[in-house]
Write a protein that holds these residues in place. Structure first.
Motif, short mmCIF file in Angstrom:
data_model
loop_
_atom_site.label_atom_id
_atom_site.label_comp_id
_atom_site.label_asym_id
_atom_site.label_seq_id
_atom_site.Cartn_x
_atom_site.Cartn_y
_atom_site.Cartn_z
N LEU A 131 0.59 -2.62 12.73
CA LEU A 131 -0.62 -1.71 12.91
C LEU A 131 -2.24 -1.35 12.86
O LEU A 131 -1.62 -0.65 12.08
N PRO A 132 -3.27 -1.77 13.02
CA PRO A 132 -4.44 -1.31 12.52
C PRO A 132 -4.99 -0.05 12.93
O PRO A 132 -5.92 0.29 13.44
N GLY B 148 0.23 -1.28 0.14
CA GLY B 148 -0.15 -0.24 -0.28
C GLY B 148 0.37 1.15 0.29
O GLY B 148 1.93 1.60 -0.28
N LYS B 149 0.01 2.53 1.28
CA LYS B 149 0.68 3.61 0.27
C LYS B 149 0.76 4.35 1.95
O LYS B 149 0.22 3.91 3.02
N ILE B 150 1.98 5.05 1.78
CA ILE B 150 1.51 6.11 3.31
C ILE B 150 0.24 7.38 3.39
O ILE B 150 0.82 7.85 2.55
N LEU B 151 -0.09 7.21 4.51
CA LEU B 151 -1.23 8.45 4.00
C LEU B 151 -0.54 9.70 4.85
O LEU B 151 -1.43 10.89 5.00
N VAL C 186 0.23 3.70 7.48
CA VAL C 186 -0.03 2.74 6.09
C VAL C 186 -1.03 2.03 5.93
O VAL C 186 -1.78 1.16 6.97
N VAL C 187 -2.11 1.96 4.12
CA VAL C 187 -3.21 1.57 4.59
C VAL C 187 -2.78 0.67 2.97
O VAL C 187 -1.65 1.16 2.41
N GLU D 201 -7.20 -2.87 4.07
CA GLU D 201 -5.96 -2.54 5.70
C GLU D 201 -5.13 -1.63 6.07
O GLU D 201 -4.52 -1.19 5.47
N LEU D 202 -5.38 -1.45 7.34
CA LEU D 202 -4.59 -0.50 7.62
C LEU D 202 -3.17 -1.23 8.38
O LEU D 202 -3.09 -2.59 9.36
N VAL D 203 -1.80 -0.72 7.81
CA VAL D 203 -1.13 -2.17 8.38
C VAL D 203 0.47 -0.61 8.78
O VAL D 203 1.46 -0.80 8.40
N SER D 204 -0.30 0.52 10.28
CA SER D 204 1.06 0.95 10.55
C SER D 204 1.66 0.93 10.81
O SER D 204 2.05 -0.04 11.42
#
Length: 483
Positions: A265-266, A218-221, A240-241, A245-248
């Motif tokens: 981290l979700p 995904g990409k950084i928000l 990060v999404v 899913e959120l994968v921070s």
């Protein structure tokens, strides 16, 4: 369309005021508008000029066609995107100095005349104040007399100046957060593009000293920094999404650069100084279906490398983790400032009841994530909903509410492309927001910003050049002193 112009012309005929100008009245020139994306452009540019002229004219202001003897000139542009439109206008002095820019938007042709009225109200305070000539008695002709004017007529002037403009950085950076500070002028910035986090150190020049790539698909928000556990080590929190899913990611920031603390981290992360106090880290889960966010926004608790959710942060219904801040009014009551999904600024009380709603668009971001709607809509429609992350609201220790604004929107489908930006400080007087200062409008998109309260500096991350087929784009970090 013909009926539309007939309506405009007839309205114009009955609405132009017939004023008897006073001796102290100033002359203002309104130029013909430039038109983009609209039919019958030649007629519309004159109609818009006449509409604005009629609404800005008063006993103190005479609108003229020529430039001779004018104290200011107003130029404007009109851009149409489907049914919506945007009208931008700029005020310059007789010497060519830019006194300010304002814009309004509307959803249909029915909004045009009200929008012109709002634009005139916004432009009028930018005009130079022409003071009346005070007669001086002959006996006192040698004594200088200073005419007085009402404080209500004092034009709000920009209250910042550029301190240092950094070297342009290749690539389109989307987020910035404060790094560590050192004795003297040296300090660090933590910045991010869609795929990596970077550490830049600023002294006499700007130098990249570390990089951490995100391995997710995904990409950084967003990028934020805080010392959550107060151990003296700064942490960077990367939202990060990856698809739905959120994968921070959580990173420590040290002399060695970035070190991974935890990943996958979700949570959406945001570091915010609530009530103008020290920055705290808050988080929120992603939603499902028609919901973009799930559950309460909560303070984040860190113990070692483990994270958990703490106390909830109660928000009004239409606010989310990225779009709000708290402040206290003069009576010590909690108030919430937030930007809704239509980019309108609101003030609410501690129970979420709306106290005030702005008339114009603020905020505005080009960063977004997608929500899959295949289960809740017709398959022939666009499968994904684009959810744009809103600009941050910062509250200063003295209570001023800082609100950024991107404008000059070009929208094609779900795409957004902003070309101008500014930052404004407001104060809440119990009934509405009053402007305290604003920055001079920049010709660039503002991707992110923060305020260094100790140095009294506004740090702006702008994009002078957008990413394209033949360019990676460029970014710049600009430091402005605020007073």
């Amino acid at each position: 369309m013909v009926l539309f112009f007939l309506t405009l012309v007839s309205t114009l005929f009955f609405c132009i005021p017939h004023t008897n100008a006073l001796a102290a009245a100033q002359k203002i020139q309104v130029a013909e508008f430039t038109i983009t994306g609209a039919e019958q452009a030649s007629e519309l540019k004159t109609v818009l000029k006449n509409l604005l002229s009629s609404r800005i004219a008063s006993d103190d202001i005479i609108v003229v066609d020529g430039a001779e003897g004018v104290t200011a000139k107003i130029t404007g542009s009109y851009a149409s995107f489907g049914k919506t439109f945007s009208i931008d206008a700029s005020v310059t002095s007789a010497d060519g100095e830019t006194l300010g820019q304002r814009y309004v938007q509307g959803e249909s042709s029915n909004d045009l005349i009200p929008a012109i009225g709002r634009l005139a109200d916004q432009l009028r305070p930018l005009l130079p104040v022409k003071l009346p000539v005070v007669p001086v008695p002959a006996a006192a002709a040698s004594v200088p007399v200073t005419p007085k004017s009402s404080e209500d007529l004092v034009r709000v002037a920009p209250a910042s100046q550029t301190v240092t403009q950094q070297t342009r950085i290749e690539g389109t950076l989307i987020g910035i957060a404060p790094g560590r500070s050192f004795p003297g002028k040296e300090r660090e910035f933590v910045v991010a593009d869609a795929k990596s986090v970077y550490l830049y150190r600023q002294a006499d020049s700007l130098k990249k000293v570390a990089e951490y790539p995100i391995t997710a698909e995904g990409k950084i928000l967003a990028i934020d920094t805080a010392d959550v556990d107060n151990d003296g080590i700064l942490e960077a929190y990367v939202t990060v999404v990856d698809r739905e899913e959120l994968v921070s990611v959580a990173l420590s920031v040290t002399e060695q650069g970035f070190t991974l603390i935890a990943d996958k981290l979700p949570l959406f992360f945001r570091a915010v100084g609530l009530y103008g106090q020290n920055r705290k880290l808050i988080g929120q889960y992603a939603g499902r279906g028609s919901e973009d966010f799930y559950g309460d926004v909560r303070q984040i608790v860190k113990k070692g490398s483990a994270y958990s959710l703490g106390e909830p942060v109660k928000l009004p219904k239409n606010a989310d983790i990225f779009s709000f801040n708290f402040f206290f009014d003069t009576e010590g009551k909690q108030r919430t400032a937030y930007i809704d999904r239509d980019r309108v600024l609101h003030i609410a009380d501690d129970a979420g009841k709306e106290l005030w709603k702005g008339a114009d668009h603020v905020g505005g971001s080009e960063t977004y994530f997608l929500r899959d709607e295949q289960q809740i809509q017709n398959i022939s429609l666009d499968r994904y909903r684009w959810r744009f992350i809103e600009q941050r609201i910062v509250v200063l220790p003295e209570g001023n509410i800082i609100v950024p604004q991107n404008s000059g929107t070009l929208s094609v489908g779900n795409q957004r492309s902003y070309s101008k930006s500014s930052v404004t400080a407001f104060a809440w007087n119990g009934a509405n927001l009053e402007e305290r200062w604003h920055t001079k409008e920049s010709p660039n998109y503002l991707a992110d910003y923060f305020i260094d309260t100790e140095r009294k500096e506004l740090i702006l991350l702008e994009q002078p050049q957008k990413e394209g087929v033949f360019s990676k784009g460029t970014s710049v970090i600009i430091t402005k002193k605020i007073r």
